[in-house]
Design a protein around this motif. Structure first.
Motif, short mmCIF file in Angstrom:
data_model
loop_
_atom_site.label_atom_id
_atom_site.label_comp_id
_atom_site.label_asym_id
_atom_site.label_seq_id
_atom_site.Cartn_x
_atom_site.Cartn_y
_atom_site.Cartn_z
N SER A 207 -1.80 8.36 3.66
CA SER A 207 -2.74 7.81 2.56
C SER A 207 -2.74 9.00 1.16
O SER A 207 -2.39 9.97 1.38
N SER B 236 1.14 5.27 1.22
CA SER B 236 0.29 4.06 1.51
C SER B 236 -0.45 3.48 0.39
O SER B 236 -1.28 3.63 0.41
N THR B 237 0.49 2.82 -0.34
CA THR B 237 -0.03 2.42 -1.70
C THR B 237 -0.17 0.93 -1.45
O THR B 237 0.47 0.28 -0.95
N PRO B 238 -1.13 0.03 -2.25
CA PRO B 238 -0.89 -1.47 -2.51
C PRO B 238 0.43 -1.97 -2.75
O PRO B 238 0.84 -2.80 -2.14
N ASN C 169 3.43 -0.25 -2.17
CA ASN C 169 4.36 -0.25 -0.91
C ASN C 169 3.91 -1.22 0.13
O ASN C 169 4.68 -1.81 0.92
N LYS C 170 2.54 -1.46 0.37
CA LYS C 170 2.10 -2.49 1.56
C LYS C 170 2.65 -3.82 1.00
O LYS C 170 2.76 -4.64 1.94
N ALA D 289 3.16 6.08 7.26
CA ALA D 289 2.89 6.26 5.71
C ALA D 289 1.62 7.01 5.53
O ALA D 289 0.65 7.14 6.59
N LEU E 279 5.70 1.10 7.28
CA LEU E 279 4.39 1.83 6.88
C LEU E 279 3.56 2.48 8.04
O LEU E 279 2.61 2.96 7.74
N PRO F 141 5.19 -3.91 7.69
CA PRO F 141 4.29 -3.09 8.53
C PRO F 141 4.74 -2.01 9.17
O PRO F 141 4.22 -0.70 9.21
#
Length: 80
Positions: free
Chosen positions: A51, A33-35, A37-38, A49, A46, A43
């Protein structure tokens, strides 16, 4: 394919280095969960996902004395 190669490498290094007291383990995250990938993924993709902090905690555990009996393992990191 790359995760299979990683798994094999970990097993081989464990066999070679365990007699010297060196533990070899790996962490294999599914989706982080990275910026970026977001921004790129929907959603629902993810939902599971993991962290970066959870991965860091797993690595810290593997480096600790508490994980002394663990060697030759590839630990999957999947979010809940």
């Amino acid at each position: 394919m790359s995760k299979a190669a990683l798994s094999h490498l970990v097993r081989i290094l464990d066999l070679e280095l365990r007699p010297q007291g060196i533990r070899v383990n790996a962490v294999a995250p599914q989706l982080i969960s990275t910026p970026k990938n977001k921004a790129l993924l929907p959603p629902e993709a993810l939902a599971h996902a993991v962290s970066p902090e959870a991965i860091a905690e797993l690595i810290a555990f593997l480096a600790s004395d508490a994980a002394a009996p663990v060697s030759g393992a590839v630990l999957p990191a999947c979010g809940a």
